[in-house]
Scaffold this motif. Structure first.
Motif, PDB file in Angstrom:
ATOM      1  N   VAL A 273      -2.551  -7.352  17.727  1.00 19.95           N
ATOM      2  CA  VAL A 273      -1.893  -8.505  17.171  1.00 19.95           C
ATOM      3  C   VAL A 273      -3.171  -9.332  16.941  1.00 19.95           C
ATOM      4  O   VAL A 273      -3.851  -9.813  17.812  1.00 19.95           O
ATOM      5  CB  VAL A 273      -0.853  -9.154  18.323  1.00 19.95           C
ATOM      6  N   VAL A 274      -3.335  -9.948  15.625  1.00 23.89           N
ATOM      7  CA  VAL A 274      -4.263 -10.924  15.315  1.00 23.89           C
ATOM      8  C   VAL A 274      -3.588 -11.786  14.222  1.00 23.89           C
ATOM      9  O   VAL A 274      -2.862 -11.222  13.511  1.00 23.89           O
ATOM     10  CB  VAL A 274      -5.400  -9.981  14.400  1.00 23.89           C
ATOM     11  N   GLU A 275      -3.808 -13.114  14.634  1.00 21.81           N
ATOM     12  CA  GLU A 275      -3.207 -14.113  13.820  1.00 21.81           C
ATOM     13  C   GLU A 275      -1.598 -14.035  13.623  1.00 21.81           C
ATOM     14  O   GLU A 275      -1.139 -14.095  12.436  1.00 21.81           O
ATOM     15  CB  GLU A 275      -3.793 -14.132  12.516  1.00 21.81           C
ATOM     16  N   GLY A 276      -1.113 -13.376  14.669  1.00 17.85           N
ATOM     17  CA  GLY A 276       0.551 -13.221  14.507  1.00 17.85           C
ATOM     18  C   GLY A 276       0.846 -12.133  14.025  1.00 17.85           C
ATOM     19  O   GLY A 276       2.188 -11.955  13.943  1.00 17.85           O
TER      20      GLY A 276
ATOM     21  N   GLU B 259     -13.020  -7.563   3.860  1.00 20.03           N
ATOM     22  CA  GLU B 259     -12.493  -7.388   2.678  1.00 20.03           C
ATOM     23  C   GLU B 259     -11.202  -6.450   2.934  1.00 20.03           C
ATOM     24  O   GLU B 259     -11.171  -5.585   3.488  1.00 20.03           O
ATOM     25  CB  GLU B 259     -13.115  -6.621   1.517  1.00 20.03           C
ATOM     26  N   ALA B 260      -9.962  -7.066   2.852  1.00 21.84           N
ATOM     27  CA  ALA B 260      -8.733  -6.366   2.680  1.00 21.84           C
ATOM     28  C   ALA B 260      -8.289  -5.405   1.447  1.00 21.84           C
ATOM     29  O   ALA B 260      -8.585  -5.870   0.292  1.00 21.84           O
ATOM     30  CB  ALA B 260      -7.416  -7.344   3.274  1.00 21.84           C
TER      31      ALA B 260
ATOM     32  N   GLY C 232      13.157   4.116  -4.617  1.00 21.70           N
ATOM     33  CA  GLY C 232      12.821   3.681  -6.121  1.00 21.70           C
ATOM     34  C   GLY C 232      12.530   2.318  -6.011  1.00 21.70           C
ATOM     35  O   GLY C 232      11.900   1.976  -7.281  1.00 21.70           O
ATOM     36  N   GLU C 233      12.522   1.486  -5.171  1.00 23.33           N
ATOM     37  CA  GLU C 233      12.171   0.034  -4.983  1.00 23.33           C
ATOM     38  C   GLU C 233      10.852  -0.174  -4.555  1.00 23.33           C
ATOM     39  O   GLU C 233      10.672   0.510  -3.589  1.00 23.33           O
ATOM     40  CB  GLU C 233      13.230  -0.785  -4.285  1.00 23.33           C
ATOM     41  N   VAL C 234       9.914  -0.846  -5.431  1.00 26.95           N
ATOM     42  CA  VAL C 234       8.669  -1.256  -4.965  1.00 26.95           C
ATOM     43  C   VAL C 234       8.367  -2.437  -4.399  1.00 26.95           C
ATOM     44  O   VAL C 234       8.789  -3.637  -5.096  1.00 26.95           O
ATOM     45  CB  VAL C 234       7.646  -0.948  -6.294  1.00 26.95           C
ATOM     46  N   ASN C 235       7.731  -2.582  -3.203  1.00 24.78           N
ATOM     47  CA  ASN C 235       7.457  -3.800  -2.714  1.00 24.78           C
ATOM     48  C   ASN C 235       5.948  -3.937  -2.717  1.00 24.78           C
ATOM     49  O   ASN C 235       5.193  -3.405  -2.215  1.00 24.78           O
ATOM     50  CB  ASN C 235       7.800  -3.908  -1.177  1.00 24.78           C
ATOM     51  N   LYS C 236       5.287  -4.765  -3.936  1.00 20.76           N
ATOM     52  CA  LYS C 236       3.932  -4.754  -4.176  1.00 20.76           C
ATOM     53  C   LYS C 236       3.169  -5.587  -3.245  1.00 20.76           C
ATOM     54  O   LYS C 236       3.513  -6.441  -2.813  1.00 20.76           O
ATOM     55  CB  LYS C 236       3.800  -5.411  -5.650  1.00 20.76           C
ATOM     56  N   ASP C 237       1.937  -4.532  -2.775  1.00 19.10           N
ATOM     57  CA  ASP C 237       1.006  -5.206  -1.828  1.00 19.10           C
ATOM     58  C   ASP C 237       1.735  -5.838  -0.448  1.00 19.10           C
ATOM     59  O   ASP C 237       1.397  -6.654   0.035  1.00 19.10           O
ATOM     60  CB  ASP C 237       0.366  -6.440  -2.564  1.00 19.10           C
ATOM     61  N   ALA C 238       2.741  -5.027  -0.062  1.00 20.71           N
ATOM     62  CA  ALA C 238       3.351  -5.472   1.119  1.00 20.71           C
ATOM     63  C   ALA C 238       3.007  -4.898   2.355  1.00 20.71           C
ATOM     64  O   ALA C 238       3.270  -5.347   3.539  1.00 20.71           O
ATOM     65  CB  ALA C 238       4.839  -4.800   1.178  1.00 20.71           C
ATOM     66  N   ALA C 239       1.564  -4.374   2.399  1.00 16.99           N
ATOM     67  CA  ALA C 239       0.976  -3.755   3.515  1.00 16.99           C
ATOM     68  C   ALA C 239      -0.458  -3.962   3.387  1.00 16.99           C
ATOM     69  O   ALA C 239      -0.910  -3.776   2.186  1.00 16.99           O
ATOM     70  CB  ALA C 239       1.265  -2.497   3.858  1.00 16.99           C
ATOM     71  N   TRP C 240      -1.448  -4.352   4.324  1.00 18.36           N
ATOM     72  CA  TRP C 240      -2.760  -4.537   4.288  1.00 18.36           C
ATOM     73  C   TRP C 240      -3.396  -3.739   5.080  1.00 18.36           C
ATOM     74  O   TRP C 240      -2.986  -3.747   6.352  1.00 18.36           O
ATOM     75  CB  TRP C 240      -2.979  -5.984   3.872  1.00 18.36           C
ATOM     76  N   TYR C 241      -4.842  -3.630   4.804  1.00 16.03           N
ATOM     77  CA  TYR C 241      -5.466  -3.308   5.964  1.00 16.03           C
ATOM     78  C   TYR C 241      -7.057  -3.418   5.657  1.00 16.03           C
ATOM     79  O   TYR C 241      -7.356  -3.790   4.528  1.00 16.03           O
ATOM     80  CB  TYR C 241      -5.461  -1.507   6.039  1.00 16.03           C
TER      81      TYR C 241
ATOM     82  N   ARG D  37     -15.242  -6.685   9.467  1.00 14.23           N
ATOM     83  CA  ARG D  37     -16.596  -7.288  10.263  1.00 14.23           C
ATOM     84  C   ARG D  37     -16.304  -7.132  11.743  1.00 14.23           C
ATOM     85  O   ARG D  37     -15.419  -6.879  12.116  1.00 14.23           O
ATOM     86  CB  ARG D  37     -16.709  -8.830   9.568  1.00 14.23           C
ATOM     87  N   GLN D  38     -17.851  -7.037  12.165  1.00 14.30           N
ATOM     88  CA  GLN D  38     -17.676  -6.834  13.538  1.00 14.30           C
ATOM     89  C   GLN D  38     -16.759  -7.626  14.581  1.00 14.30           C
ATOM     90  O   GLN D  38     -16.216  -7.147  15.547  1.00 14.30           O
ATOM     91  CB  GLN D  38     -19.089  -7.385  14.040  1.00 14.30           C
ATOM     92  N   GLY D  39     -16.409  -9.007  14.228  1.00 15.20           N
ATOM     93  CA  GLY D  39     -15.529  -9.663  15.017  1.00 15.20           C
ATOM     94  C   GLY D  39     -14.009  -9.263  14.992  1.00 15.20           C
ATOM     95  O   GLY D  39     -13.205  -9.660  15.766  1.00 15.20           O
ATOM     96  N   ALA D  40     -13.736  -8.176  13.879  1.00  7.91           N
ATOM     97  CA  ALA D  40     -12.424  -7.716  13.751  1.00  7.91           C
ATOM     98  C   ALA D  40     -12.450  -6.058  13.756  1.00  7.91           C
ATOM     99  O   ALA D  40     -11.538  -5.483  13.468  1.00  7.91           O
ATOM    100  CB  ALA D  40     -11.883  -8.141  12.438  1.00  7.91           C
ATOM    101  N   ALA D  41     -13.321  -5.727  14.735  1.00 13.54           N
ATOM    102  CA  ALA D  41     -13.530  -4.283  14.818  1.00 13.54           C
ATOM    103  C   ALA D  41     -12.219  -3.679  15.400  1.00 13.54           C
ATOM    104  O   ALA D  41     -11.776  -2.436  15.013  1.00 13.54           O
ATOM    105  CB  ALA D  41     -14.695  -3.781  15.569  1.00 13.54           C
ATOM    106  N   ASN D  42     -11.326  -4.371  16.089  1.00 17.01           N
ATOM    107  CA  ASN D  42     -10.168  -3.978  16.826  1.00 17.01           C
ATOM    108  C   ASN D  42      -9.086  -3.676  15.627  1.00 17.01           C
ATOM    109  O   ASN D  42      -8.023  -3.011  16.027  1.00 17.01           O
ATOM    110  CB  ASN D  42      -9.784  -4.739  17.894  1.00 17.01           C
ATOM    111  N   ILE D  43      -9.192  -4.137  14.430  1.00 20.41           N
ATOM    112  CA  ILE D  43      -8.131  -3.813  13.592  1.00 20.41           C
ATOM    113  C   ILE D  43      -8.576  -2.630  12.509  1.00 20.41           C
ATOM    114  O   ILE D  43      -7.795  -2.287  11.562  1.00 20.41           O
ATOM    115  CB  ILE D  43      -7.693  -4.881  12.719  1.00 20.41           C
TER     116      ILE D  43
END
Length: 92
Positions: free
Chosen positions: A18-21, A49-50, A59-68, A73-79
């Motif tokens: 969990v990061v930022e909720g 950069e995400a 058949g239904e598209v949810n555009k940009d609904a997931a990110w990674y 950066r080093q401070g977020a290496a856990n994701i």
């Protein structure tokens, strides 16, 4: 934790971070058949950069609904190698 959209399970894991909720699911826990690369990119000052996925269910598209973050950066290496959701995807 389980991520669903329109009653379809997109990811399931007991090892989210969990990061930022937001719950970040291990990349190997997502059901790849529902995901396709998006051309969207955004930048977070401390995570980097995400990149995004479009999600398609019945058949239904949810555009940009997931990110990674492919190279967080080093401070977020856990994701690194993890995926998070929004835009109506229910995580519970």
């Amino acid at each position: 934790m389980k991520a669903t959209w329109h009653g379809t399970t997109l990811a399931e894991s007991d090892e989210t971070v969990v990061v930022e909720g937001n719950h970040y699911f291990p990349a190997n826990s997502i059901r790849r058949e529902y995901f396709s690369e998006s051309d969207r990119h955004t930048t977070c000052p401390w995570k980097g950069e995400a990149s995004y996925y479009d999600i398609t269910v019945n058949g239904e598209v949810n555009k940009d609904a997931a990110w990674y973050y492919p190279e967080p950066r080093q401070g977020a290496a856990n994701i690194k190698n993890r995926v998070a959701f929004w835009k109506g995807v229910v995580v519970e």
